[in-house]
Each structure stands twice: as C-alpha cells, then as structure tokens.
Design a protein around this motif. Structure first.
Motif, short mmCIF file in Angstrom:
data_model
loop_
_atom_site.label_atom_id
_atom_site.label_comp_id
_atom_site.label_asym_id
_atom_site.label_seq_id
_atom_site.Cartn_x
_atom_site.Cartn_y
_atom_site.Cartn_z
N THR A 72 0.84 -1.18 0.00
CA THR A 72 0.00 0.00 0.00
C THR A 72 0.88 1.24 0.00
N THR A 73 0.57 2.18 -0.87
CA THR A 73 1.29 3.45 -0.86
C THR A 73 0.37 4.52 -0.31
N THR A 74 0.95 5.46 0.38
CA THR A 74 0.16 6.54 0.93
C THR A 74 0.24 7.75 0.02
N LYS A 75 -0.86 8.43 -0.07
CA LYS A 75 -0.92 9.66 -0.86
C LYS A 75 -0.11 10.73 -0.12
N PRO A 76 0.69 11.50 -0.82
CA PRO A 76 1.45 12.56 -0.15
C PRO A 76 0.53 13.56 0.54
N ILE A 77 0.99 14.10 1.63
CA ILE A 77 0.24 15.11 2.37
C ILE A 77 0.46 16.45 1.69
N GLN A 78 -0.64 17.05 1.26
CA GLN A 78 -0.60 18.35 0.59
C GLN A 78 -0.87 19.44 1.64
N VAL A 79 0.11 20.31 1.84
CA VAL A 79 0.00 21.39 2.81
C VAL A 79 -0.08 22.71 2.05
N LEU A 80 -1.01 23.55 2.45
CA LEU A 80 -1.14 24.88 1.87
C LEU A 80 -0.50 25.88 2.82
N GLY A 81 0.48 26.61 2.33
CA GLY A 81 1.16 27.62 3.12
C GLY A 81 0.61 29.00 2.81
N ILE A 82 0.10 29.67 3.84
CA ILE A 82 -0.52 30.98 3.68
C ILE A 82 0.32 32.03 4.40
N CYS A 83 0.72 33.05 3.67
CA CYS A 83 1.49 34.14 4.26
C CYS A 83 0.55 35.28 4.62
N GLY A 84 0.64 35.74 5.85
CA GLY A 84 -0.21 36.82 6.33
C GLY A 84 0.36 38.20 6.08
N SER A 85 1.26 38.31 5.12
CA SER A 85 1.84 39.61 4.75
C SER A 85 1.76 39.76 3.25
N LEU A 86 1.51 40.98 2.80
CA LEU A 86 1.51 41.27 1.37
C LEU A 86 2.85 41.81 0.89
N ARG A 87 3.73 42.12 1.81
CA ARG A 87 5.01 42.74 1.46
C ARG A 87 5.85 41.79 0.60
N LYS A 88 6.37 42.30 -0.50
CA LYS A 88 7.15 41.48 -1.44
C LYS A 88 8.32 40.79 -0.76
N ASP A 89 9.04 41.51 0.08
CA ASP A 89 10.21 40.95 0.75
C ASP A 89 9.91 40.53 2.19
N SER A 90 8.72 40.03 2.41
CA SER A 90 8.28 39.61 3.73
C SER A 90 9.16 38.49 4.29
N PHE A 91 9.62 38.65 5.52
CA PHE A 91 10.35 37.58 6.19
C PHE A 91 9.47 36.34 6.33
N ASN A 92 8.17 36.55 6.51
CA ASN A 92 7.26 35.42 6.67
C ASN A 92 7.11 34.63 5.38
N ARG A 93 7.08 35.30 4.26
CA ARG A 93 7.07 34.60 2.97
C ARG A 93 8.37 33.81 2.81
N SER A 94 9.48 34.43 3.21
CA SER A 94 10.78 33.75 3.13
C SER A 94 10.81 32.52 4.03
N LEU A 95 10.20 32.60 5.22
CA LEU A 95 10.15 31.45 6.11
C LEU A 95 9.31 30.32 5.50
N LEU A 96 8.23 30.68 4.82
CA LEU A 96 7.44 29.65 4.13
C LEU A 96 8.24 28.99 3.01
N ARG A 97 9.03 29.77 2.29
CA ARG A 97 9.88 29.18 1.24
C ARG A 97 10.89 28.21 1.86
N ALA A 98 11.46 28.60 3.01
CA ALA A 98 12.38 27.70 3.70
C ALA A 98 11.64 26.44 4.15
N ALA A 99 10.41 26.58 4.59
CA ALA A 99 9.61 25.41 5.00
C ALA A 99 9.39 24.47 3.82
N SER A 100 9.19 25.02 2.63
CA SER A 100 8.98 24.16 1.47
C SER A 100 10.24 23.34 1.17
#
Length: 189
Positions: A2-30
């Motif tokens: 049996t194979t398991t389906k990969p877990i699909q996670v949606l990452g949502i950034c709560g900042s609109l700033r282009k150079d947001s540290f939070n967006r960068s942290l989400l990229r690191a999480a990916s």
C-alpha cells in the motif's frame, strides 16, 4: 504493497510585502518538508476586503479559488507577522472569507502557526490571537512545538534565504512534529 498519498499542505502568508520575512520562512519550509509532504504557497494579494454584499451573489472568483485551495489541502501552515499585538489584517480578512458557509473549508483542518518579526518576541501575540480565531473556525492548531522567529532581519540574507542554522533546525523539528500532528488527527493508509 500500500502506498500513501502525499500530504498536501497549503502555506498561507499573512503579509503582502514582497520581501516579507514570513514569505521567506514559508519558502524555507517548502525546502524542509518531511518526506511524503509537499507545500504549496498561497499569497493573499487577490483577496478583496470582506463584504457580505460581494459574498451573497456568490463569492468573487479569487475567493472561490482560495477556498478551493484550502479544501484541496490536507493541512495548513500559516506564517504571519504580528500587527499591533494581534493577527495581521490581511490574514484575518482571508480567514473571514474562508469561514463563510456553505461548507467552510477551514473546518477540521490541521494547522501549524509560525511567524517571524524583527522584534524580540517573534510573533507570540499574533499567533495567540490567531489561535482564538481557530476556535470558531474549528481549525485544529498544533500546540507544540511553537515557532517564533525573533530578530528575523539577522536570519535571512538579502535574497530572503534563511541562513541561520539554528532557526533552520527548529523549522525542521517543527515540520516533523506537524507531520505527526496531521497523522494523529487523520491517520493515512
């Protein structure tokens, strides 16, 4: 076998700033997702301010896509700055759209909260305020470990790459715990 389906996670950034540290942290999480998990990043630029007059004839197309992205995900990671000791306005607005009936897609979603800030406390109070919103929306936030990245301007380079080894290790530990949280809530076969 049996194979398991990969877990699909949606990452949502709560900042609109282009150079947001939070967006960068989400990229690191990916980059650090445990095996069997993937992270799709979703920004909130196209989500209008909530207005029930816009909702009643049928939500705007951008809101329908956002709700569909949430519904398709197995779990959510919200990474957001803290504004005025609370949740960012753009994130709260998006949650308001996603919480509306019928079939609010946030209901029962496993959730991990993280965030970073140039300040000394990271996003402690903002995450606490977000947890309060989780009560009504019935999102299921992971309690521990927590991830608050303080002094973010010292931990990312000019291109937004996470360069701090200690923070990267905490992020890995956080994501492994999140995988266990998702499995605990919805065992997969």
């Amino acid at each position: 076998m049996t194979t398991t389906k990969p877990i699909q996670v949606l990452g949502i950034c709560g900042s609109l700033r282009k150079d947001s540290f939070n967006r960068s942290l989400l990229r690191a999480a990916s980059e650090e997702m445990p095996e069997g998990m993937s992270l799709q990043l979703r920004d909130l630029h196209d989500i209008p301010l909530y207005n029930d007059d816009l909702y009643q004839p049928g939500p705007p197309e951008s809101v329908q896509r956002f709700r569909a992205d949430i519904a398709a995900a197995d779990a959510l990671v919200i990474c957001s700055p803290e504004y005025n000791f609370s949740i960012s306005g753009v994130l709260k607005n998006a949650i308001d759209w996603a919480s509306r009936p019928p079939n609010p897609p946030l209901d029962g979603k496993p959730l991990a909260l993280m965030g970073c800030s140039p300040g000394m406390l990271g996003t402690v109070r903002g995450q606490l305020a977000t947890r309060q919103v989780c009560i009504f929306t019935n999102m299921l936030p992971m309690n521990k470990p927590e991830l608050f990245v303080a002094k973010a301007h010292e931990k990312f380079d000019a291109e937004g790459r996470l360069t701090d080894a200690e923070t990267r290790q905490k992020l890995r530990t956080f994501l492994v715990a999140f995988r266990a949280w998702i499995d605990r809530l919805a065992p997969r076969s």
